[in-house]
Scaffold this motif. Structure first.
Motif, PDB file in Angstrom:
ATOM      1  N   ALA A  66      -0.205 -25.422 -20.326  1.00 35.25           N
ATOM      2  CA  ALA A  66       0.126 -26.693 -19.666  1.00 35.25           C
ATOM      3  C   ALA A  66      -0.927 -26.978 -18.602  1.00 35.25           C
ATOM      4  CB  ALA A  66       1.502 -26.613 -19.024  1.00 35.25           C
ATOM      5  N   TYR A  67      -1.519 -28.167 -18.698  1.00 35.08           N
ATOM      6  CA  TYR A  67      -2.627 -28.459 -17.779  1.00 35.08           C
ATOM      7  C   TYR A  67      -2.184 -29.069 -16.468  1.00 35.08           C
ATOM      8  CZ  TYR A  67      -5.540 -27.116 -21.584  1.00 35.08           C
ATOM      9  OH  TYR A  67      -6.118 -26.378 -22.572  1.00 35.08           O
ATOM     10  N   ASN A  68      -1.036 -29.717 -16.469  1.00 35.88           N
ATOM     11  CA  ASN A  68      -0.489 -30.242 -15.222  1.00 35.88           C
ATOM     12  C   ASN A  68       1.020 -30.407 -15.413  1.00 35.88           C
ATOM     13  OD1 ASN A  68      -0.034 -32.707 -16.614  1.00 35.88           O
ATOM     14  ND2 ASN A  68      -2.141 -33.324 -16.157  1.00 35.88           N
ATOM     15  N   SER A  69       1.699 -30.856 -14.389  1.00 37.85           N
ATOM     16  CA  SER A  69       3.162 -30.891 -14.456  1.00 37.85           C
ATOM     17  C   SER A  69       3.657 -31.885 -15.504  1.00 37.85           C
ATOM     18  CB  SER A  69       3.754 -31.210 -13.087  1.00 37.85           C
ATOM     19  OG  SER A  69       3.419 -32.522 -12.699  1.00 37.85           O
ATOM     20  N   ALA A  70       2.952 -33.011 -15.642  1.00 39.84           N
ATOM     21  CA  ALA A  70       3.378 -34.008 -16.635  1.00 39.84           C
ATOM     22  C   ALA A  70       3.255 -33.421 -18.035  1.00 39.84           C
ATOM     23  CB  ALA A  70       2.532 -35.270 -16.505  1.00 39.84           C
ATOM     24  N   HIS A  71       2.164 -32.725 -18.272  1.00 39.22           N
ATOM     25  CA  HIS A  71       1.949 -32.080 -19.565  1.00 39.22           C
ATOM     26  C   HIS A  71       3.026 -31.011 -19.810  1.00 39.22           C
ATOM     27  CE1 HIS A  71      -0.811 -29.468 -22.277  1.00 39.22           C
ATOM     28  NE2 HIS A  71      -0.086 -30.287 -23.003  1.00 39.22           N
ATOM     29  N   GLN A  72       3.301 -30.270 -18.770  1.00 42.60           N
ATOM     30  CA  GLN A  72       4.337 -29.228 -18.844  1.00 42.60           C
ATOM     31  C   GLN A  72       5.683 -29.821 -19.284  1.00 42.60           C
ATOM     32  OE1 GLN A  72       4.347 -26.727 -15.374  1.00 42.60           O
ATOM     33  NE2 GLN A  72       6.481 -26.116 -15.647  1.00 42.60           N
ATOM     34  N   MET A  73       6.023 -30.978 -18.722  1.00 41.92           N
ATOM     35  CA  MET A  73       7.295 -31.607 -19.064  1.00 41.92           C
ATOM     36  C   MET A  73       7.280 -32.151 -20.489  1.00 41.92           C
ATOM     37  SD  MET A  73       8.109 -33.394 -15.396  1.00 41.92           S
ATOM     38  CE  MET A  73       9.790 -33.914 -15.659  1.00 41.92           C
ATOM     39  N   LEU A  74       6.115 -32.673 -20.893  1.00 43.30           N
ATOM     40  CA  LEU A  74       5.994 -33.188 -22.259  1.00 43.30           C
ATOM     41  C   LEU A  74       6.127 -32.078 -23.289  1.00 43.30           C
ATOM     42  CD1 LEU A  74       3.117 -35.819 -22.124  1.00 43.30           C
ATOM     43  CD2 LEU A  74       5.520 -36.201 -22.725  1.00 43.30           C
ATOM     44  N   LEU A  75       5.679 -30.891 -22.914  1.00 37.89           N
ATOM     45  CA  LEU A  75       5.752 -29.769 -23.855  1.00 37.89           C
ATOM     46  C   LEU A  75       7.199 -29.434 -24.218  1.00 37.89           C
ATOM     47  CD1 LEU A  75       2.878 -27.511 -22.465  1.00 37.89           C
ATOM     48  CD2 LEU A  75       2.970 -28.598 -24.720  1.00 37.89           C
ATOM     49  N   VAL A  76       8.110 -29.710 -23.304  1.00 40.40           N
ATOM     50  CA  VAL A  76       9.529 -29.479 -23.617  1.00 40.40           C
ATOM     51  C   VAL A  76       9.975 -30.440 -24.719  1.00 40.40           C
ATOM     52  CG1 VAL A  76      11.883 -29.493 -22.706  1.00 40.40           C
ATOM     53  CG2 VAL A  76      10.018 -28.618 -21.300  1.00 40.40           C
ATOM     54  N   ASP A  77       9.508 -31.690 -24.639  1.00 38.05           N
ATOM     55  CA  ASP A  77       9.820 -32.648 -25.712  1.00 38.05           C
ATOM     56  C   ASP A  77       9.239 -32.164 -27.040  1.00 38.05           C
ATOM     57  OD1 ASP A  77      11.014 -34.260 -23.827  1.00 38.05           O
ATOM     58  OD2 ASP A  77       9.207 -35.463 -23.488  1.00 38.05           O
ATOM     59  N   GLU A  78       8.063 -31.580 -26.939  1.00 38.58           N
ATOM     60  CA  GLU A  78       7.394 -31.070 -28.136  1.00 38.58           C
ATOM     61  C   GLU A  78       8.239 -29.959 -28.784  1.00 38.58           C
ATOM     62  OE1 GLU A  78       4.602 -31.814 -30.707  1.00 38.58           O
ATOM     63  OE2 GLU A  78       4.787 -32.884 -28.803  1.00 38.58           O
ATOM     64  N   ILE A  79       8.782 -29.101 -27.959  1.00 36.49           N
ATOM     65  CA  ILE A  79       9.629 -28.015 -28.483  1.00 36.49           C
ATOM     66  C   ILE A  79      10.865 -28.624 -29.156  1.00 36.49           C
ATOM     67  CG2 ILE A  79      11.001 -25.965 -27.904  1.00 36.49           C
ATOM     68  CD1 ILE A  79       9.116 -25.533 -25.513  1.00 36.49           C
ATOM     69  N   LYS A  80      11.403 -29.671 -28.507  1.00 39.05           N
ATOM     70  CA  LYS A  80      12.573 -30.350 -29.065  1.00 39.05           C
ATOM     71  C   LYS A  80      12.271 -30.809 -30.493  1.00 39.05           C
ATOM     72  CE  LYS A  80      14.428 -33.269 -25.865  1.00 39.05           C
ATOM     73  NZ  LYS A  80      14.618 -34.648 -25.342  1.00 39.05           N
ATOM     74  N   LYS A  81      11.087 -31.384 -30.678  1.00 39.11           N
ATOM     75  CA  LYS A  81      10.704 -31.859 -32.012  1.00 39.11           C
ATOM     76  C   LYS A  81      10.528 -30.683 -32.972  1.00 39.11           C
ATOM     77  CE  LYS A  81       8.022 -35.610 -30.099  1.00 39.11           C
ATOM     78  NZ  LYS A  81       6.626 -36.027 -29.871  1.00 39.11           N
ATOM     79  N   MET A  82       9.892 -29.622 -32.487  1.00 38.76           N
ATOM     80  CA  MET A  82       9.583 -28.499 -33.374  1.00 38.76           C
ATOM     81  C   MET A  82      10.821 -27.708 -33.765  1.00 38.76           C
ATOM     82  SD  MET A  82       5.950 -27.288 -31.793  1.00 38.76           S
ATOM     83  CE  MET A  82       5.457 -26.154 -33.103  1.00 38.76           C
ATOM     84  N   SER A  83      11.912 -27.916 -33.030  1.00 36.43           N
ATOM     85  CA  SER A  83      13.103 -27.117 -33.321  1.00 36.43           C
ATOM     86  C   SER A  83      13.697 -27.452 -34.683  1.00 36.43           C
ATOM     87  CB  SER A  83      14.147 -27.272 -32.209  1.00 36.43           C
ATOM     88  OG  SER A  83      14.550 -28.605 -32.108  1.00 36.43           O
ATOM     89  N   LYS A  84      13.207 -28.531 -35.309  1.00 34.83           N
ATOM     90  CA  LYS A  84      13.645 -28.822 -36.674  1.00 34.83           C
ATOM     91  C   LYS A  84      13.099 -27.788 -37.649  1.00 34.83           C
ATOM     92  CE  LYS A  84      13.229 -33.518 -35.698  1.00 34.83           C
ATOM     93  NZ  LYS A  84      12.190 -34.538 -35.773  1.00 34.83           N
ATOM     94  N   ASN A  85      11.893 -27.332 -37.372  1.00 37.34           N
ATOM     95  CA  ASN A  85      11.214 -26.463 -38.334  1.00 37.34           C
ATOM     96  C   ASN A  85      11.155 -24.993 -37.921  1.00 37.34           C
ATOM     97  OD1 ASN A  85      10.570 -28.767 -39.879  1.00 37.34           O
ATOM     98  ND2 ASN A  85       8.888 -29.213 -38.468  1.00 37.34           N
ATOM     99  N   PHE A  86      11.567 -24.724 -36.692  1.00 40.52           N
ATOM    100  CA  PHE A  86      11.505 -23.344 -36.228  1.00 40.52           C
ATOM    101  C   PHE A  86      12.861 -22.897 -35.709  1.00 40.52           C
ATOM    102  CE2 PHE A  86       7.177 -24.857 -35.966  1.00 40.52           C
ATOM    103  CZ  PHE A  86       6.452 -23.792 -36.462  1.00 40.52           C
TER     104      PHE A  86
END
Ligand code: GTP
Ligand code: MG
Length: 342
Positions: free
Chosen positions: A203-223
């Motif tokens: 995570a490069y900054n706090s905004a990116h860090q927060m977006l990564l949680v959304d990314e995990i949310k999306k990936m939880s379909k396949n993992f």
């Protein structure tokens, strides 16, 4: 939302989990309302919502219009309507019976540290549906715990693992695959297989860090998302929102981030582990040097808090603080080449 967690666990082909056949059948009897059933949501909007990770009514119902508008790239008025509709149609059920709560608790799984003293301290291991905060001074071993649990999470259920995937948000560039390799070998696991299940994002900054949680949310379909690690949680926020004038903003953002993380833990029946530093030197702005940097909000958001410190002879002490259902206590362990040991 136990439905999803159950499906997920079935996917991890675990027959022994307390996911009874009846429980699954019971849910099949209820007609499933999907986001496409929301008035005013056409295929294009549904697609946008799904792409942003909103594939359940409840996920929509709990959003603020401005946040949904931003995340799903919709107008704020449209977002507001969608949220209102989702609130009506989602089975929010603010109150549930004690029996239902108990069955939800029965889904809780415990991840072993493979260190008896730590598992004992935690009443059997690190629980899913919870957010664990590990805090301590520099070099106290917070990152080592993160690495070790990532390795253990890939172990089969019979051995105290989750047979699951790990999502590791690294904010300080301290994730070391070599260390994973050592720890995997230490438990007789194939390092490549273990590394294959650990998904790391810097995570490069706090905004990116927060977006990564959304990314995990999306990936939880396949993992099979079972462990989410944020190491360390507040460092970007602390560096970006400096001074008293920014304190409220910082805490608001941290609060939001923690809520998102806790939601991941609940939806996926997963464990969230966050690390937090304490200063060894007294610092005017932070007052008490033994208090973790995130302050109160973090303390309230976490289900378990582990305070780590170094002791003589390379030993470490972990103290359990403010657990809702376990006595406070301490345990001693070691960090070795092969990982954490009694
Ligand atoms: P900060 O992130 O700086 O706040 O520290 P931390 O709490 O994350 O500490 P970390 O988990 O990085 O612990 C570092 C310590 O773990 C080192 O000082 C070592 O004592 C120990 N350690 C790390 N790797 C090894 C290893 O391969 N062998 C042994 N024996 N100890 C190790
Ligand atoms: Mg660290």
């Amino acid at each position: 939302m136990p439905t999803k967690a159950k499906n997920k666990d079935t996917k991890s082909k675990n027959e022994d989990l307390p996911l009874t056949e009846e429980a699954l059948m019971e849910e099949d009897e209820e007609p499933q309302v999907t986001i496409e059933d929301l008035p005013g949501v056409g295929p294009a909007t549904a697609e946008k919502l799904r792409e942003a990770g909103f594939d359940e009514l409840l996920a929509l119902a709990v959003m603020a219009p401005a946040d949904l508008a931003e995340q799903a790239e919709l107008g704020e008025a449209v977002s507001s309507k969608i949220i209102q509709a989702a609130k009506k149609m989602a089975n929010i059920g603010g109150f549930v019976s004690g029996e239902a709560l108990l069955s939800r608790r029965r889904e809780v799984q415990k991840l072993t540290a493979k260190v008896q003293s730590i598992d004992d301290l935690l009443g059997g291991g690190f629980e899913t549906q919870s957010l664990v905060e590990v805090y301590g001074e520099f070099g106290s071993g917070k990152t080592q715990i993160g690495h070790q649990l990532a390795v253990n999470c890939t172990m089969p259920l019979e051995e105290g693992g989750f047979d699951g995937d790990i999502f590791y948000i690294d904010t300080e560039d301290t994730f070391r695959p070599e260390r994973i390799t050592q720890m995997a070998r230490g438990h007789g696991l194939d390092p490549d297989q273990v590394l294959g299940r650990i998904h790391v994002a810097r995570a490069y900054n706090s905004a990116h860090q927060m977006l990564l949680v959304d990314e995990i949310k999306k990936m939880s379909k396949n993992f099979n998302v079972k462990l989410i690690i944020v190491d360390s949680l507040p460092s970007h926020f602390r560096a970006e929102f400096i001074g008293r004038g920014m304190l409220a903003t910082r805490q608001q953002k941290l609060n939001r981030h923690l809520k998102d993380l806790k939601q991941l833990a609940d939806v996926n029946n997963a464990l969230v582990l966050v690390t937090n530093q304490v200063h060894s030197k007294p610092d005017a702005m932070w007052g008490d040097p033994t208090k973790p940097i995130g302050g109160h909000i973090l303390a309230h958001a976490s289900t378990f808090r582990l305070y780590l410190r170094k002791a003589k002879g390379g030993r470490r002490i972990a103290r359990l603080v403010d657990s809702p259902n376990l006595p406070d206590g301490e345990c001693v362990y070691q960090v070795t080449e092969e990982g954490l040991r009694d």
